[in-house]
Design a protein around this motif. Structure first.
Motif, PDB file in Angstrom:
ATOM      1  N   LYS A  74       1.392  -0.958  -0.163  1.00 14.72           N
ATOM      2  CA  LYS A  74      -0.081  -0.199  -0.143  1.00 14.72           C
ATOM      3  C   LYS A  74       1.077   0.947  -0.171  1.00 14.72           C
ATOM      4  O   LYS A  74       0.118   2.781  -1.008  1.00 14.72           O
ATOM      5  CB  LYS A  74      -0.707   0.547   1.124  1.00 14.72           C
ATOM      6  N   MET A  78       1.101   4.398  -2.017  1.00 14.02           N
ATOM      7  CA  MET A  78       0.750   5.473  -1.709  1.00 14.02           C
ATOM      8  C   MET A  78       2.024   6.891  -2.093  1.00 14.02           C
ATOM      9  O   MET A  78       1.320   7.864  -2.566  1.00 14.02           O
ATOM     10  CB  MET A  78       0.690   5.716  -0.455  1.00 14.02           C
ATOM     11  N   TYR A  79       3.054   6.351  -2.252  1.00 13.40           N
ATOM     12  CA  TYR A  79       4.204   6.502  -2.914  1.00 13.40           C
ATOM     13  C   TYR A  79       3.951   7.149  -4.223  1.00 13.40           C
ATOM     14  O   TYR A  79       4.728   8.348  -4.479  1.00 13.40           O
ATOM     15  CB  TYR A  79       6.583   6.029  -2.133  1.00 13.40           C
ATOM     16  N   THR A  81       1.945   7.932  -5.757  1.00 13.07           N
ATOM     17  CA  THR A  81       0.492   8.551  -6.232  1.00 13.07           C
ATOM     18  C   THR A  81       1.218  10.046  -5.327  1.00 13.07           C
ATOM     19  O   THR A  81       0.767  10.712  -6.067  1.00 13.07           O
ATOM     20  CB  THR A  81      -0.897   8.499  -5.620  1.00 13.07           C
ATOM     21  N   LEU A 138      -6.720   4.612  -0.063  1.00 13.70           N
ATOM     22  CA  LEU A 138      -5.779   4.642   0.275  1.00 13.70           C
ATOM     23  C   LEU A 138      -5.969   6.346   1.134  1.00 13.70           C
ATOM     24  O   LEU A 138      -5.221   6.473   2.229  1.00 13.70           O
ATOM     25  CB  LEU A 138      -4.429   5.203  -0.385  1.00 13.70           C
ATOM     26  N   PHE A 139      -6.446   7.128   1.087  1.00 15.65           N
ATOM     27  CA  PHE A 139      -6.243   8.797   1.710  1.00 15.65           C
ATOM     28  C   PHE A 139      -7.181   9.411   2.424  1.00 15.65           C
ATOM     29  O   PHE A 139      -7.682  10.688   2.231  1.00 15.65           O
ATOM     30  CB  PHE A 139      -5.766  10.111   0.797  1.00 15.65           C
ATOM     31  N   GLY A 190      -0.118   5.616   7.206  1.00 13.56           N
ATOM     32  CA  GLY A 190      -0.663   6.560   6.483  1.00 13.56           C
ATOM     33  C   GLY A 190      -1.589   7.438   6.290  1.00 13.56           C
ATOM     34  O   GLY A 190      -0.254   8.447   7.454  1.00 13.56           O
ATOM     35  N   ILE A 240       6.269   9.291   4.356  1.00 10.07           N
ATOM     36  CA  ILE A 240       5.942   7.794   3.388  1.00 10.07           C
ATOM     37  C   ILE A 240       6.807   6.728   3.681  1.00 10.07           C
ATOM     38  O   ILE A 240       7.466   5.733   3.793  1.00 10.07           O
ATOM     39  CB  ILE A 240       5.308   8.442   2.418  1.00 10.07           C
TER      40      ILE A 240
END
Length: 307
Positions: A74, A78-79, A81, A138-139, A190, A240
């Protein structure tokens, strides 16, 4: 031939000893074939509890590794994105810099094209912050089933300059994702879409995208916000990255612990097959001698002795 009373006691002792040797030999044969001390915990004696504790700890350690692996997957999304967000806001800042230079030199600017570009980038930004992985957003904090960013409301679209912080677009909560990596440690990784970095980036885009006339003050405020957002997004990226590094190290530690625990467990449960094989030869010789002695004792009688 019936056994004599005088030889009964010694015969019984010899038979009992032979049976014990036979039982020990049978157990050794099982150990030789299986490579372990016993087929059940009852055969490990005082080591049983230690073996059980090791097995439980290895299972628990594997659950931490599995959770860390899932979390790291995940984090990678995220990174990636957030990197895209950083690229987008950097492009927008460059657009504002060109627009400001053009307006200063020519006393005018093509506000229509700038506004359209800002509108497109605003939609892209919202789409990035609504990224999903494995069926969840994710956010949005713990609200993984709902898109965290909604820029469609008329209230949010009514951008005015000077502006103030506005997270009315955010539909998530404030419970950030985390993962337990050991009995005593949890790593938070997160990032929510209402983070200052994202709020400033969205507000900068919104100021330009939803203002019919772009004044110099509006453009300057949007540029300041975009510049701040670029720096703030960099901080988010570092956070992150640090979380990912911590999780990877914790997972590596659990892997090392499993190797240690499995080795220790193997030492407690395994046998030296070569040594057991050598013992079997000794037991076989003892058993053969015992049977021969028993046969000899049982064949004795007074007539044989006198003869």
């Amino acid at each position: 031939m019936a056994m004599r009373v005088a030889t009964f006691g010694i015969s019984e002792q010899m038979i009992a000893a032979a049976l014990r040797t036979q039982s020990t030999m049978a157990n050794a044969q099982i150990q030789e074939a299986s490579g372990v001390v016993s087929s059940d915990f009852g055969g490990y004696g005082s080591s049983t509890q230690q073996i059980l504790n090791l097995q439980v700890s290895v299972t628990r350690s594997q659950s931490y590794i599995d959770a860390a692996t899932q979390a790291d997957s995940k984090i990678q999304v995220m990174y990636s994105t957030v990197n895209s967000v950083a690229d987008l806001i950097t492009q927008f800042r460059s657009l504002l810099l060109r627009t400001s230079t053009s307006a200063t030199n020519a006393a005018s600017t093509d506000s229509t094209s700038v506004t359209q570009s800002a509108q497109d980038m605003l939609q892209q930004m919202a789409s990035l912050l609504n990224t999903q992985y494995d069926g969840g957003y994710l956010f949005g904090g713990a609200r993984t089933g709902q898109a965290p960013v909604d820029i469609s409301s008329s209230t949010y679209a009514a951008a005015t300059s000077p502006s103030s912080a506005d997270t009315s677009y955010y539909q998530g909560d404030h419970e950030l994702a985390s993962v337990r990596v050991s009995d005593s440690r949890t790593v938070s990784y997160g990032v929510a879409a209402d983070n200052t970095a994202f709020e400033e980036a969205l507000r900068a885009l919104n100021l330009v995208a939803n203002n019919s006339s772009l004044s110099t003050s509006t453009l300057n405020e949007a540029l300041d916000l975009a510049t701040n957002a670029v720096d703030a997004v960099g901080v988010v990226q570092n956070r992150i990255s640090n979380a990912s590094s911590s999780i990877e190290k914790a997972s590596a530690y659990q892997t090392e612990y499993q190797s240690f625990a499995n080795t220790l467990g193997s030492d407690l449960t395994s046998v030296d097959v070569a040594a057991v094989t050598a013992q079997l030869s000794t037991y076989q010789a003892q058993l053969t001698a015992s049977y021969a002695a028993i046969a000899k004792v049982q064949s004795l009688n007074l007539a044989s002795y006198l003869h």
